[in-house]
Design a protein around this motif. Structure first.
Motif: not given
Length: 135
Positions: A71-91
């Protein structure tokens, strides 16, 4: 506004990449962003606390690993969530469709979605474009 867009671009560079090595196989790396309502941050954090298993087993079942949300608050005053994951499947499409059909996942999303504020033109998390990756 320009500073906010620049900050989002930097975040995209930091949190996304398309492919990385994972235990000898290729993992697709996914980065995404969504806003969060400031008055709902505590509730969102509580839902994702270590003591709440939520849908973690479903993420593993559908090959989603190293899932992190920042989570991070940007200069516009809004809060944003940044998500990350690794997909290891084949489809990816099939696994995401199966995950979307899971009743417990649907329940989870019905709880978390009202706490979030999708970016303009989006219905949920927006996938971010890879700008750089250093394997």
């Amino acid at each position: 506004m320009k500073k906010t867009l620049a900050t989002l671009a930097i975040a995209a560079a930091v949190f996304t990449a398309v492919y990385a090595r994972s235990e000898g196989s290729q993992a697709q790396r996914i980065g995404m962003v969504i806003g969060i309502k400031p008055d709902r941050i505590s509730a969102y954090e509580a839902l994702h606390a270590a003591s709440n298993a939520g849908v973690r087993d479903l993420l593993t079942k559908y090959h989603m690993h190293n899932f992190s949300i920042f989570i991070h608050q940007l200069d516009d005053g809004n809060y944003y969530l940044f998500g990350y994951y690794e997909y290891t499947g084949t489809d990816y499409k099939a696994d995401m469709a199966k995950l979307g059909a899971e009743p417990r996942n649907q329940q989870w999303l019905s709880t978390t979605d009202p706490l979030q504020s999708p970016l303009s033109g989006e219905k949920s998390w927006a996938k971010m474009q890879e700008v750089y990756h250093n394997p």
